[in-house]
Scaffold this motif. Structure first.
Motif, PDB file in Angstrom:
ATOM      1  N   LYS A 180      -4.453   3.344 -34.002  1.00  0.00           N
ATOM      2  CA  LYS A 180      -5.871   2.977 -34.127  1.00  0.00           C
ATOM      3  C   LYS A 180      -6.663   3.397 -32.902  1.00  0.00           C
ATOM      4  O   LYS A 180      -7.879   3.539 -32.957  1.00  0.00           O
ATOM      5  N   TYR A 181      -5.960   3.559 -31.782  1.00  0.00           N
ATOM      6  CA  TYR A 181      -6.605   4.018 -30.557  1.00  0.00           C
ATOM      7  C   TYR A 181      -6.780   5.542 -30.569  1.00  0.00           C
ATOM      8  O   TYR A 181      -7.259   6.121 -29.608  1.00  0.00           O
ATOM      9  N   GLY A 182      -6.345   6.168 -31.648  1.00  0.00           N
ATOM     10  CA  GLY A 182      -6.463   7.612 -31.759  1.00  0.00           C
ATOM     11  C   GLY A 182      -5.231   8.366 -31.304  1.00  0.00           C
ATOM     12  O   GLY A 182      -5.246   9.601 -31.231  1.00  0.00           O
ATOM     13  N   LEU A 183      -4.150   7.625 -30.999  1.00  0.00           N
ATOM     14  CA  LEU A 183      -2.923   8.293 -30.573  1.00  0.00           C
ATOM     15  C   LEU A 183      -2.224   8.916 -31.776  1.00  0.00           C
ATOM     16  O   LEU A 183      -2.200   8.339 -32.864  1.00  0.00           O
ATOM     17  N   THR A 184      -1.669  10.090 -31.571  1.00  0.00           N
ATOM     18  CA  THR A 184      -0.868  10.729 -32.620  1.00  0.00           C
ATOM     19  C   THR A 184       0.527  11.000 -32.073  1.00  0.00           C
ATOM     20  O   THR A 184       0.701  11.281 -30.876  1.00  0.00           O
ATOM     21  N   PHE A 185       1.511  10.877 -32.952  1.00  0.00           N
ATOM     22  CA  PHE A 185       2.905  10.979 -32.542  1.00  0.00           C
ATOM     23  C   PHE A 185       3.568  12.222 -33.123  1.00  0.00           C
ATOM     24  O   PHE A 185       3.192  12.702 -34.197  1.00  0.00           O
ATOM     25  N   THR A 186       4.555  12.724 -32.401  1.00  0.00           N
ATOM     26  CA  THR A 186       5.287  13.911 -32.851  1.00  0.00           C
ATOM     27  C   THR A 186       6.305  13.567 -33.934  1.00  0.00           C
ATOM     28  O   THR A 186       6.789  14.448 -34.640  1.00  0.00           O
ATOM     29  N   GLU A 187       6.643  12.275 -34.037  1.00  0.00           N
ATOM     30  CA  GLU A 187       7.657  11.825 -34.993  1.00  0.00           C
ATOM     31  C   GLU A 187       7.085  10.715 -35.878  1.00  0.00           C
ATOM     32  O   GLU A 187       6.113  10.053 -35.504  1.00  0.00           O
ATOM     33  N   PRO A 188       7.706  10.472 -37.046  1.00  0.00           N
ATOM     34  CA  PRO A 188       7.258   9.366 -37.898  1.00  0.00           C
ATOM     35  C   PRO A 188       7.442   8.017 -37.191  1.00  0.00           C
ATOM     36  O   PRO A 188       8.290   7.907 -36.294  1.00  0.00           O
ATOM     37  N   PRO A 189       6.657   6.994 -37.580  1.00  0.00           N
ATOM     38  CA  PRO A 189       6.737   5.681 -36.907  1.00  0.00           C
ATOM     39  C   PRO A 189       8.133   5.097 -36.816  1.00  0.00           C
ATOM     40  O   PRO A 189       8.496   4.511 -35.788  1.00  0.00           O
ATOM     41  N   GLU A 190       8.958   5.284 -37.870  1.00  0.00           N
ATOM     42  CA  GLU A 190      10.305   4.689 -37.831  1.00  0.00           C
ATOM     43  C   GLU A 190      11.188   5.351 -36.775  1.00  0.00           C
ATOM     44  O   GLU A 190      12.052   4.705 -36.179  1.00  0.00           O
ATOM     45  N   ALA A 212      18.852  -9.829 -41.961  1.00  0.00           N
ATOM     46  CA  ALA A 212      17.423 -10.145 -41.958  1.00  0.00           C
ATOM     47  C   ALA A 212      16.862 -10.044 -40.543  1.00  0.00           C
ATOM     48  O   ALA A 212      15.758  -9.534 -40.332  1.00  0.00           O
ATOM     49  N   HIS A 213      17.642 -10.499 -39.564  1.00  0.00           N
ATOM     50  CA  HIS A 213      17.204 -10.451 -38.166  1.00  0.00           C
ATOM     51  C   HIS A 213      17.051  -9.007 -37.693  1.00  0.00           C
ATOM     52  O   HIS A 213      16.041  -8.643 -37.084  1.00  0.00           O
ATOM     53  N   PHE A 214      18.052  -8.165 -37.958  1.00  0.00           N
ATOM     54  CA  PHE A 214      18.005  -6.783 -37.496  1.00  0.00           C
ATOM     55  C   PHE A 214      16.908  -5.990 -38.216  1.00  0.00           C
ATOM     56  O   PHE A 214      16.265  -5.131 -37.618  1.00  0.00           O
ATOM     57  N   ASN A 215      16.689  -6.293 -39.484  1.00  0.00           N
ATOM     58  CA  ASN A 215      15.595  -5.638 -40.213  1.00  0.00           C
ATOM     59  C   ASN A 215      14.250  -6.026 -39.624  1.00  0.00           C
ATOM     60  O   ASN A 215      13.343  -5.205 -39.513  1.00  0.00           O
ATOM     61  N   LYS A 216      14.132  -7.298 -39.246  1.00  0.00           N
ATOM     62  CA  LYS A 216      12.895  -7.792 -38.643  1.00  0.00           C
ATOM     63  C   LYS A 216      12.654  -7.097 -37.305  1.00  0.00           C
ATOM     64  O   LYS A 216      11.527  -6.745 -36.980  1.00  0.00           O
ATOM     65  N   ASP A 217      13.720  -6.892 -36.533  1.00  0.00           N
ATOM     66  CA  ASP A 217      13.606  -6.178 -35.259  1.00  0.00           C
ATOM     67  C   ASP A 217      13.106  -4.756 -35.475  1.00  0.00           C
ATOM     68  O   ASP A 217      12.231  -4.270 -34.765  1.00  0.00           O
ATOM     69  N   ALA A 218      13.689  -4.104 -36.474  1.00  0.00           N
ATOM     70  CA  ALA A 218      13.310  -2.720 -36.750  1.00  0.00           C
ATOM     71  C   ALA A 218      11.872  -2.639 -37.242  1.00  0.00           C
ATOM     72  O   ALA A 218      11.123  -1.727 -36.892  1.00  0.00           O
ATOM     73  N   ASP A 219      11.479  -3.607 -38.065  1.00  0.00           N
ATOM     74  CA  ASP A 219      10.134  -3.606 -38.636  1.00  0.00           C
ATOM     75  C   ASP A 219       9.059  -3.963 -37.622  1.00  0.00           C
ATOM     76  O   ASP A 219       7.911  -3.590 -37.778  1.00  0.00           O
ATOM     77  N   PHE A 220       9.428  -4.694 -36.567  1.00  0.00           N
ATOM     78  CA  PHE A 220       8.436  -5.186 -35.618  1.00  0.00           C
ATOM     79  C   PHE A 220       7.659  -4.068 -34.941  1.00  0.00           C
ATOM     80  O   PHE A 220       6.441  -4.135 -34.795  1.00  0.00           O
ATOM     81  N   LEU A 221       8.361  -3.016 -34.483  1.00  0.00           N
ATOM     82  CA  LEU A 221       7.701  -1.978 -33.713  1.00  0.00           C
ATOM     83  C   LEU A 221       6.789  -1.095 -34.549  1.00  0.00           C
ATOM     84  O   LEU A 221       5.866  -0.487 -34.017  1.00  0.00           O
ATOM     85  N   THR A 222       7.015  -1.048 -35.855  1.00  0.00           N
ATOM     86  CA  THR A 222       6.176  -0.209 -36.707  1.00  0.00           C
ATOM     87  C   THR A 222       4.712  -0.633 -36.671  1.00  0.00           C
ATOM     88  O   THR A 222       3.835   0.208 -36.445  1.00  0.00           O
ATOM     89  N   PRO A 223       4.386  -1.944 -36.850  1.00  0.00           N
ATOM     90  CA  PRO A 223       2.980  -2.328 -36.727  1.00  0.00           C
ATOM     91  C   PRO A 223       2.412  -2.104 -35.329  1.00  0.00           C
ATOM     92  O   PRO A 223       1.224  -1.826 -35.176  1.00  0.00           O
ATOM     93  N   LEU A 224       3.267  -2.196 -34.309  1.00  0.00           N
ATOM     94  CA  LEU A 224       2.810  -1.930 -32.949  1.00  0.00           C
ATOM     95  C   LEU A 224       2.408  -0.460 -32.818  1.00  0.00           C
ATOM     96  O   LEU A 224       1.361  -0.141 -32.245  1.00  0.00           O
ATOM     97  N   ILE A 225       3.212   0.426 -33.372  1.00  0.00           N
ATOM     98  CA  ILE A 225       2.910   1.857 -33.346  1.00  0.00           C
ATOM     99  C   ILE A 225       1.643   2.141 -34.147  1.00  0.00           C
ATOM    100  O   ILE A 225       0.781   2.935 -33.741  1.00  0.00           O
ATOM    101  N   GLN A 226       1.508   1.468 -35.296  1.00  0.00           N
ATOM    102  CA  GLN A 226       0.296   1.635 -36.110  1.00  0.00           C
ATOM    103  C   GLN A 226      -0.941   1.154 -35.356  1.00  0.00           C
ATOM    104  O   GLN A 226      -2.023   1.732 -35.483  1.00  0.00           O
ATOM    105  N   GLU A 227      -0.759   0.106 -34.549  1.00  0.00           N
ATOM    106  CA  GLU A 227      -1.857  -0.401 -33.722  1.00  0.00           C
ATOM    107  C   GLU A 227      -2.245   0.649 -32.683  1.00  0.00           C
ATOM    108  O   GLU A 227      -3.427   0.879 -32.423  1.00  0.00           O
ATOM    109  N   TRP A 228      -1.244   1.313 -32.100  1.00  0.00           N
ATOM    110  CA  TRP A 228      -1.520   2.371 -31.132  1.00  0.00           C
ATOM    111  C   TRP A 228      -2.267   3.526 -31.796  1.00  0.00           C
ATOM    112  O   TRP A 228      -3.125   4.156 -31.183  1.00  0.00           O
TER     113      TRP A 228
END
Length: 199
Positions: free
Chosen positions: A146-156, A128-144
Motif C-alpha cells: 500500500k506504500y507503493g512497494l513492489t516485490f521481486t517475488e510473490p508474497p508467499e 493450525a499454529h504453523f499455518n497461522k504463522d505463515a499467513d501472518f506475514l502475508t497481510p504485512l507484506i500487503q500493507e507494505w
C-alpha cells in the motif's frame, strides 16, 4: 464445567497458571519446570492442573501463542516512514531482537522444546499454529504494498524468506557469538534488497 471451581475462579486460576508458567518457563525452560512447580506457585493441587491443560507442553504452547501475538500486533502497527526499505530492515531487526530477548521463544529451538511439544500436542493444533504463522506475514507484506512497494517475488515467497531470517536467529551459538551481529545484518540487507524492486 469441572467440579470444585466456579466459572470466575476458573478464569482467575487459568490466568495465574499462564502467568506463573511464563515466569518459570522463562527462567528454567520446559524440561526443568514441573507441573508441581507451577501449581505450587498458583496455590492449587497438582491434579487440578489437568482441569485447565492436558500437559505442561500445552500450557507452554498457549503462552507461546500469546507472546507471538504480541510481536505480530506490534509489527502491524509500525510505520514505514520516508525510507521504506530501511524501515523494513529495522522492522526485521526489531522482530529478531524481541525474539532474542523473550526466553520462552529462545527455549523453543535451543532445548529440544519443540520436539517435546510436537510429541504432546494434537497434530491439528500444531498445523493450525504453523499455518497461522505463515499467513501472518502475508497481510504485512500487503500493507507494505500500500506504500507503493513492489516485490521481486510473490508474497508467499517473501513471507518464507522473512521467516527464514527469524529461524536463523535461533542459531546464534552455531554461527558464533562474535560473528552473529554482522552475519544477521548481512542476511537482512541481502534479503530486503533482493525482494524489493528498485524504484
Amino acid at each position: 464445567m469441572p467440579k470444585g471451581f466456579q466459572e470466575h475462579e476458573m478464569k482467575i486460576i487459568k490466568s495465574k497458571l499462564i502467568e506463573q508458567g511464563r515466569s518459570l518457563f522463562n527462567t528454567h525452560g520446559l524440561q526443568k519446570t514441573s507441573i508441581q512447580d507451577i501449581t505450587k506457585k498458583v496455590g492449587i493441587a497438582a491434579g487440578s492442573f489437568y482441569k485447565f491443560f492436558h500437559s505442561k507442553e500445552e500450557l507452554y504452547f498457549e503462552i507461546l501463542e500469546i507472546e507471538e501475538s504480541k510481536i505480530k500486533e506490534e509489527l502491524l502497527t509500525l510505520d514505514l516512514g520516508r525510507d521504506p526499505k530501511e524501515a523494513i530492515k529495522n522492522i526485521i531487526l526489531k522482530m529478531i531482537n524481541t525474539i532474542e530477548n523473550t526466553p520462552i521463544l529462545q527455549h523453543l529451538y535451543t532445548e529440544n522444546t519443540m520436539e517435546a511439544i510436537i510429541r504432546k500436542l494434537p497434530p491439528e493444533k500444531l498445523a493450525a499454529h504453523f499455518n497461522k504463522d505463515a499467513d501472518f506475514l502475508t497481510p504485512l507484506i500487503q500493507e507494505w504494498q500500500k506504500y507503493g512497494l513492489t516485490f521481486t517475488e510473490p508474497p508467499e515467497i517473501v513471507s518464507s524468506i522473512l521467516r527464514s531470517l527469524v529461524l536463523l536467529s535461533f542459531q546464534k551459538e552455531k554461527i558464533g557469538e562474535k560473528e552473529y551481529p554482522e552475519t544477521m545484518q548481512f542476511f537482512i540487507e541481502t534479503a530486503v534488497n533482493g525482494v524489493l524492486k528498485e524504484e
